[in-house]
Motif scaffolding. Structure first.
Motif, short mmCIF file in Angstrom:
data_model
loop_
_atom_site.label_atom_id
_atom_site.label_comp_id
_atom_site.label_asym_id
_atom_site.label_seq_id
_atom_site.Cartn_x
_atom_site.Cartn_y
_atom_site.Cartn_z
N LYS A 5 0.83 -1.21 0.08
CA LYS A 5 -0.05 0.09 -0.11
C LYS A 5 0.77 1.27 -0.17
O LYS A 5 1.92 1.22 0.45
N ALA A 6 0.34 2.31 -0.55
CA ALA A 6 1.20 3.57 -0.90
C ALA A 6 1.24 4.26 0.60
O ALA A 6 2.47 4.84 0.74
N LYS A 19 9.78 -7.39 -4.02
CA LYS A 19 8.52 -7.15 -3.20
C LYS A 19 8.33 -6.02 -2.32
O LYS A 19 7.85 -5.92 -1.38
N LYS A 20 9.14 -5.05 -2.50
CA LYS A 20 9.10 -3.74 -1.70
C LYS A 20 8.52 -2.50 -2.63
O LYS A 20 8.65 -2.61 -3.75
N MET A 21 7.74 -1.78 -1.89
CA MET A 21 7.25 -0.54 -2.68
C MET A 21 7.65 0.67 -1.82
O MET A 21 7.83 0.74 -0.62
N ASP A 22 8.29 1.65 -2.57
CA ASP A 22 8.65 2.93 -1.96
C ASP A 22 7.61 3.95 -2.70
O ASP A 22 7.27 4.12 -3.82
N THR A 23 7.31 4.98 -1.77
CA THR A 23 6.38 5.84 -2.06
C THR A 23 6.95 7.31 -2.06
O THR A 23 7.66 7.61 -0.92
N TYR A 24 6.94 8.11 -2.98
CA TYR A 24 7.40 9.48 -3.21
C TYR A 24 6.36 10.33 -3.02
O TYR A 24 5.44 10.46 -4.01
N ARG A 25 6.43 11.29 -1.99
CA ARG A 25 5.34 12.43 -1.70
C ARG A 25 6.13 13.59 -0.98
O ARG A 25 6.45 13.48 -0.07
N PRO A 26 5.73 14.72 -1.62
CA PRO A 26 5.13 15.07 -2.68
C PRO A 26 6.47 15.00 -4.02
O PRO A 26 7.53 14.89 -3.78
N GLY A 65 -0.49 14.52 -4.19
CA GLY A 65 -0.45 13.03 -4.60
C GLY A 65 0.94 12.52 -4.51
O GLY A 65 2.04 13.11 -4.23
N ALA A 66 0.97 11.20 -4.88
CA ALA A 66 2.24 10.42 -4.68
C ALA A 66 2.34 9.49 -5.93
O ALA A 66 1.79 9.12 -6.70
N LEU A 67 3.92 9.29 -5.82
CA LEU A 67 4.36 8.18 -7.12
C LEU A 67 4.67 7.18 -6.03
O LEU A 67 5.70 7.02 -5.31
N SER A 68 4.34 5.87 -6.31
CA SER A 68 4.54 4.59 -5.52
C SER A 68 5.26 3.68 -6.42
O SER A 68 4.78 3.49 -7.68
N LEU A 69 6.52 3.08 -6.24
CA LEU A 69 7.27 2.20 -7.12
C LEU A 69 7.49 0.86 -6.53
O LEU A 69 8.22 0.76 -5.42
#
Length: 642
Positions: free
Chosen positions: A420-421, A463-470, A453-457
């Protein structure tokens, strides 16, 4: 201009297919623009609310065609009938006065009375606002409406048929999401910045009784009252406020570790409440003590209403109710569809093809259409798939709420939650795959009232997610397309719903997926509010604005070189060789990327997309598009490259 021969060579390479996508079943040759109807796009029985009259639970649907109120007879354990609701796009609001059930719709805000003795439905009110979020009845039989936008309260008197507007609850706030009433007071739960307003029923005087420690929250999302207490579910920290009505300073705040508390109930000395994302039912004694976890009837499901009947607690969920019996602690689950509750076509939210099947996202999951067999099945997901993408044999789905990323493999009965983001993100808007880095990029809009908003990679390898905000300050991220380690982003000036925009123009931005840094941003079309669709060729990025203006950004010259009107409304943008496709929901447009000429290849679709946001999918064979006509899934034949 780009040299035409070089443009043709690179575009042809880009359009030559990808080993990351499965080979599609062959489609019979058809003329370009030929429309084939494949049946209802998404069929479900999403519920929005419920109310007891005697031993019958009346439950209203949302987003279906038509919407209905179904009657579930507890003694007979069957749904005995349905009443069509002729207006609005769904029922979020219900309450009972005697043997009458009142139903409030949204999109078109109408109030209906269902006489449960005769089965007669009467329209008794119409209001010039987008939403009736909720209804409540006072002990003396008045009906109170929680209305948006702006957030206000309206009183309806069944005895006279008259409505009295009690006005805006808090200036500048868009939503009244929850409402409760007693003999003297109406309580209104407000967002996107949380307020709890007590309205004197006689004078209309208002006072905010939300405790100071909750002033920074987003919503008072659910409310209930008893003779002595008020209880409220607070978003977005998953808290429950329990307050003495006679002395608001006498209160306590319960915490759960959840994010949302969608429903609360005061019953027999306890406050009962449900949480999301887990779907857990909790309770706590009014006179103190700790929060008890009672169980999970359906993992991750939202409970739209908690009700009590003959000592038991009932939770209204999508297509079902759960039943908790305090006498023995049992928690049961009743599938209403299996007991005869009518399913119907809903307004779809997304469409995607992996070549062999088409996923159509909606409430509580997606219909998966097998193109070869001509059959469909329901993939249940606790949320709303807003966008999808296939890489090799895995289909990724961006799911509302909480900016969730799920994965589904063909043949599996369920989808798997991957990540999840976080970061106060809510609505996934687009997904893209970058072949160079192997990353899945997901853009999101924040929760109501929240910024940026955000960009999630997501990395399928780690199996990892990184979220960038803003990423782009004070804007949501909408469209995304990836090329050679760069994510190109289209934005929306609207951040969280209910928050007035502070910027004026949507942007095109470039984000380096290896250094994880924003490279540049610009405003490609003056005055554009949103860029809902992006696609690329080797030398250019193409985007479409919310008003249907298609633009070309030249990657070598680093500027917008051409624009053209392509429909009345923007949506998904798909590139196949030297042509692009988009839709405004009624017509399909083909754009020649060499001449920038626009051609209508199909029309008269009148797609009934949820929220009026049309979608379009390209078959990996590049010989077909998928969209909707009305609420039916359709295949539109295309010739592709040029």
């Amino acid at each position: 201009m780009i040299h035409r021969r070089r443009f043709l060579q690179l575009a042809a390479v880009a359009a030559g297919g990808s080993s990351l996508l499965p080979t599609s079943p062959a489609h019979a040759a058809a003329a370009e623009g030929e429309v084939t109807v494949l049946g209802p796009a998404s069929v479900t029985s999403a519920l929005g609310n419920g109310e007891f009259v005697g031993g019958v639970l009346y439950a209203g649907t949302r987003g279906l065609s038509p919407n209905v109120v179904g009657a579930y007879d507890l003694a007979r354990d069957t749904v005995t009938g349905h009443t069509d609701i002729p207006t609005g796009i769904g029922v979020w609001a219900m309450c009972a006065v005697g043997t009458d059930v009142y139903v409030g719709t949204h999109s078109r805000s109408d109030l209906y009375r269902l006489d449960t003795l005769t089965g007669t439905l009467s329209k008794v009110g119409a209001y010039g606002y987008p939403y009736i979020w909720n209804l409540t009845a006072s002990p003396d039989g008045k009906v109170y409406l929680a209305i948006s936008e702006p957030g206000r309260v309206v009183e309806y008197d069944p005895a006279t048929g008259a409505s009295r507007d009690l006005g805006v609850t808090v200036e500048g706030e868009a939503y009244v999401r929850s409402i409760a009433a007693d003999a003297t007071t109406v309580y209104a739960g407000v967002g996107a910045h949380a307020h709890l307003i007590a309205i004197d029923r006689a004078t209309g005087a208002k006072r905010d009784i939300l405790p100071a420690e909750l002033a920074a929250r987003d919503f008072v999302a659910s409310l209930t009252v008893s003779d002595t207490h008020l209880a409220a579910g607070i978003s977005s920290n998953g808290e429950v406020l329990v307050m003495s009505k006679s002395d608001p300073s006498d209160h306590r705040v319960l915490t759960t570790g959840e994010k949302y508390v969608p429903s609360v109930l005061l019953h027999d000395g306890y406050v009962y409440f449900t949480g999301r994302p887990t779907g857990t039912l909790y309770r706590c004694r009014l006179d103190g003590g700790t929060v008890e976890t009672l169980g999970v009837a359906q993992p991750e499901a939202a409970t739209h209403r908690l009700l009590s009947h003959e000592g038991r607690v009932y939770g209204v969920q999508d297509g079902a109710v759960f039943v908790y019996d305090p006498a023995d602690g049992s928690l049961g689950y009743v599938n209403l569809v299996q007991r005869g509750f009518r399913a119907a076509p809903e307004q779809p939210m997304s469409v995607h093809s992996d070549g062999w099947r088409v996923y159509v996202g909606g409430k509580g999951g997606a219909d998966v259409h097998d193109l070869k067999a001509g059959t469909s099945s329901r993939l249940g997901i606790p949320g709303e798939p807003k966008t999808a993408l296939t890489v090799r044999d895995v289909t990724y789905l961006g799911v509302y709420t909480q900016g969730l990323l799920y994965a589904h493999r063909p043949g599996e009965p369920s989808a798997t939650l991957l990540a999840k983001a976080g970061n106060q993100q809510d609505r996934p808007r687009d997904l893209a795959h970058d072949a160079l880095t192997g990353l899945i990029a997901m853009t999101t809009q924040p929760e109501p009232g929240q910024l940026n908003g955000a960009l999630s990679l997501y990395s399928p390898r780690t199996k990892k997610m990184d979220t960038y905000r803003p990423v782009v300050e004070r804007q949501s991220l909408y469209a995304v397309t990836c090329r050679a380690g760069i994510a190109y982003l289209g934005t929306n000036i609207q951040e969280g719903l209910g928050l007035p925009p502070v910027t004026t123009t949507a942007r095109l931005a470039a984000f380096d997926l290896r250094s994880r840094k924003l490279l540049w941003q610009l405003e490609p079309v003056p005055g554009a509010k949103v860029i809902p669709g992006l696609a690329h060729t080797p030398l250019a990025v193409y985007g479409v604005t919310g008003t249907g203006i298609l633009f070309e950004y030249d990657l070598l010259r680093r500027k917008v070189t051409r624009t053209v009107q392509a429909g009345s409304k923007g949506s998904d943008l798909l590139v196949s060789g030297l042509v692009a496709y988009t839709t405004d929901g009624d017509a399909i447009y083909k754009i020649d990327l060499v001449t920038f000429a626009v051609k209508t290849i199909a029309s008269g679709l009148a797609g009934e997309w949820f929220g009026g946001e049309p979608k379009l999918a390209l078959d990996p064979s590049r010989r077909a598009l998928y969209g909707v006509r009305g609420r039916d899934l359709v295949r539109i034949s295309v010739t592709g490259r040029r």
